[in-house]
Write a protein that holds these residues in place. Sequence first.
Motif, PDB file in Angstrom:
ATOM      1  N   LYS A 336       0.814  -1.220   0.000  1.00  0.00           N
ATOM      2  CA  LYS A 336       0.000   0.000   0.000  1.00  0.00           C
ATOM      3  C   LYS A 336       0.852   1.277   0.000  1.00  0.00           C
ATOM      4  CE  LYS A 336      -0.655  -0.252   5.030  1.00  0.00           C
ATOM      5  NZ  LYS A 336      -1.661  -0.390   6.104  1.00  0.00           N
ATOM      6  N   ASN A 337       2.123   1.135   0.351  1.00  0.00           N
ATOM      7  CA  ASN A 337       3.007   2.303   0.366  1.00  0.00           C
ATOM      8  C   ASN A 337       3.698   2.538  -0.983  1.00  0.00           C
ATOM      9  OD1 ASN A 337       2.469   2.843   3.106  1.00  0.00           O
ATOM     10  ND2 ASN A 337       3.968   1.313   3.736  1.00  0.00           N
ATOM     11  N   ILE A 338       3.384   1.674  -1.942  1.00  0.00           N
ATOM     12  CA  ILE A 338       3.938   1.820  -3.291  1.00  0.00           C
ATOM     13  C   ILE A 338       2.821   2.323  -4.212  1.00  0.00           C
ATOM     14  CG2 ILE A 338       4.910   0.581  -5.276  1.00  0.00           C
ATOM     15  CD1 ILE A 338       6.322  -1.241  -3.348  1.00  0.00           C
ATOM     16  N   ASN A 339       3.155   3.221  -5.089  1.00  0.00           N
ATOM     17  CA  ASN A 339       2.154   3.822  -5.968  1.00  0.00           C
ATOM     18  C   ASN A 339       1.804   2.885  -7.123  1.00  0.00           C
ATOM     19  OD1 ASN A 339       0.413   5.707  -7.053  1.00  0.00           O
ATOM     20  ND2 ASN A 339       2.034   6.776  -8.191  1.00  0.00           N
ATOM     21  N   PRO A 341      -1.219   1.254  -9.684  1.00  0.00           N
ATOM     22  CA  PRO A 341      -2.508   1.689 -10.240  1.00  0.00           C
ATOM     23  C   PRO A 341      -3.671   0.787  -9.825  1.00  0.00           C
ATOM     24  CG  PRO A 341      -1.220   0.568 -11.921  1.00  0.00           C
ATOM     25  CD  PRO A 341      -0.328   0.673 -10.717  1.00  0.00           C
ATOM     26  N   GLU A 343      -5.126  -2.246  -6.610  1.00  0.00           N
ATOM     27  CA  GLU A 343      -5.067  -2.623  -5.190  1.00  0.00           C
ATOM     28  C   GLU A 343      -4.787  -4.115  -5.076  1.00  0.00           C
ATOM     29  OE1 GLU A 343      -4.896  -1.378  -1.570  1.00  0.00           O
ATOM     30  OE2 GLU A 343      -6.487  -0.148  -2.439  1.00  0.00           O
ATOM     31  N   LYS A 446      -5.387  -0.387 -14.271  1.00  0.00           N
ATOM     32  CA  LYS A 446      -5.786   0.724 -13.395  1.00  0.00           C
ATOM     33  C   LYS A 446      -7.175   0.466 -12.785  1.00  0.00           C
ATOM     34  CE  LYS A 446      -6.108   5.794 -13.335  1.00  0.00           C
ATOM     35  NZ  LYS A 446      -7.410   5.903 -12.699  1.00  0.00           N
TER      36      LYS A 446
END
Length: 483
Positions: A336-339, A341, A343, A446
Motif C-alpha cells: 500500500k506504500n507503493i504507488n 494503479p 489494489e 488501473k
Amino acid sequence: MELKKLLEGLHYEIIKGKNDGEVKNVNYDSRKVLQGDLFVCIKGFTSDGHKFASKAIENGAKYIVCEEIVECNDDITLIKVEDSRKALAVIGSNFYENPKDKLKIIGVTGTNGKTTTAFMIKSILENAGKKVGLIGTIANYIGDEKLDTERTTPESLELHELFSKMVKENVEFCVMEISSHSLELDRVYGIRFQSGLFTNLTRDHLDFHKTFENYYKAKFKLFPRSEQSIINIDTDWGKRVVEDLEALDIKNYKTYSLKEGNIIAKDIVEHGMDTKFTVDLDGEKEEMLLPIPGNYNIYNALGAILACKNAGLKLREIKEGLKDVSVPGRCERVMKNINLPYEILIDYAHTPDGLLNILETCREFTKGRLISVFGCGGDRDKLKRPEMGDIGTRLSDIAIITSDNPRTEDEESIIEDIIKGVKEGEYIKITNRREAIKKALEIAKKDDVILIAGKGHETYQILKTGKIHFDEREVIEEILKKN
C-alpha cells in the motif's frame, strides 16, 4: 508438585501404588517424559497414548493416568480415570496453579470471524489501558510479545502453561479463539469464560465432525460455560444457540444484529476501505469508525463491542480502540506504500462463506475489475471445493484457480474438484501458486482489485514433501521488483 494436589478436583481410582509422592512434570507425549514425571494416556485419531505407556515408564515416568489398565511394575503409581482428556485439562490447570482462575477469559467461536473479532477485542482493551493476552490462529500474544502457534487452540496442558505465563506478566484479559476441535477434544475443559461469543456457522471441518449437527454441538459447548453469551442472531444457527440456551434455562446472553437484538448497527456508510456506522446498545448510541470494509466485519465489531462492554468498558472507550484495529491476513492491503494503479489484498478466506463475504466486500469498492486467486486445501472436506469454484468465478471478473496447501493430495485433482462447480465467469487454471499470483499482477490494470484468498497470515505451503516457506507478501514484492 505433590500428587494429591495435582489430582484435586479429579474423579480417579488408584489401581496400583499410593496417592502420594512428588511429581516432577506432566506429559502426554512419551518422548518428552523424564525421571519422576506423570504421563497421561490420551486417545488420539491416529495413535493411542496407552500404547506408549511402557515407553513413558522406560523414560522415567513414575505415575501413569489412563482410561484402560496398562502393564507396569510395582514401583509405578497407576491412576484410572473415566476420560483422560478431561483429566489432562484438570491436571494441567493444577500443575500450573490454576492460572485460568486469575484471568478474565473471553472466548470467540464460529466458522468465520474468530480471528478478526479476537483482534478487535484485544485492540479495544489495550487502548483502554488493559494488558491483554491473545490465543489464536495467527499467533499467541502476551501483551506485545508474539509467540508462534501450531493450532488455533493449544492442547490443554500447553494452554494452562500459556495462561501461567500470562499471569506472571500481569495480563488481566485473555482473548481466545475457540475452535470446534478444542471444544470436542476437551482442550478448554474446566475453563469459565467471562464472555463466550458466537459469530456464525458455515461449512468447514466436516472431515472431522462428519455432520453439521455434530459441528454445531461442539461449538455450543462454549456457552453454558460462559458468564455471558454473545450471539449473532442474523443466522439460523445463532437463533438456535439462543433457543438451546433458553431450553437449559440460561438467560445470561446478549444478541447482536443489523436488524434486531441488544446491539444493532445503523446508518452504515462505506468510504473505500473504511466503514462508518452507529451502534444502538440497549438505547445507548455511538458512531463508530471501522478501518476494515464489509458487513461481515460490522458483525465482528458488534460482537467485540458487546464483549468489551461486558468487560466494563464504556462505548466511547470502545470507539477509540476500534478505529485503529488491524488484523494480519484479513482483508490486508499489500504494497500500500507503493504507488500502484491497482489494489492488492490478501485474505484468509478458505471456506465458501469466507470467500463469498470477501468477494462481495471487494466488489463494493472495486472501480475496475475484480481479479481473484484462490484454491482449496488438501486432506480436507472435498464437498466445499465445487462451492468455492462457483463462488470464486461468479463473483470475480477473472478468477485464477490454483494450489493451496495440497498436503498429501494431488494438486491437479483438487483443482479439478473446484472447476466442477464453475457455472459462469472467466477463469484461468495455474497450478503453481507463485505463477498464479504473477499472472494476476501481469493482467491487472488501473482501478482493478486483486484478491489473493486462502492463506492470509500463513507464511508457508504444505506439500506432499512437507512444509515450505511461502509468504505471499514476499512473493508479491519479489514479482513486482522483477517487473
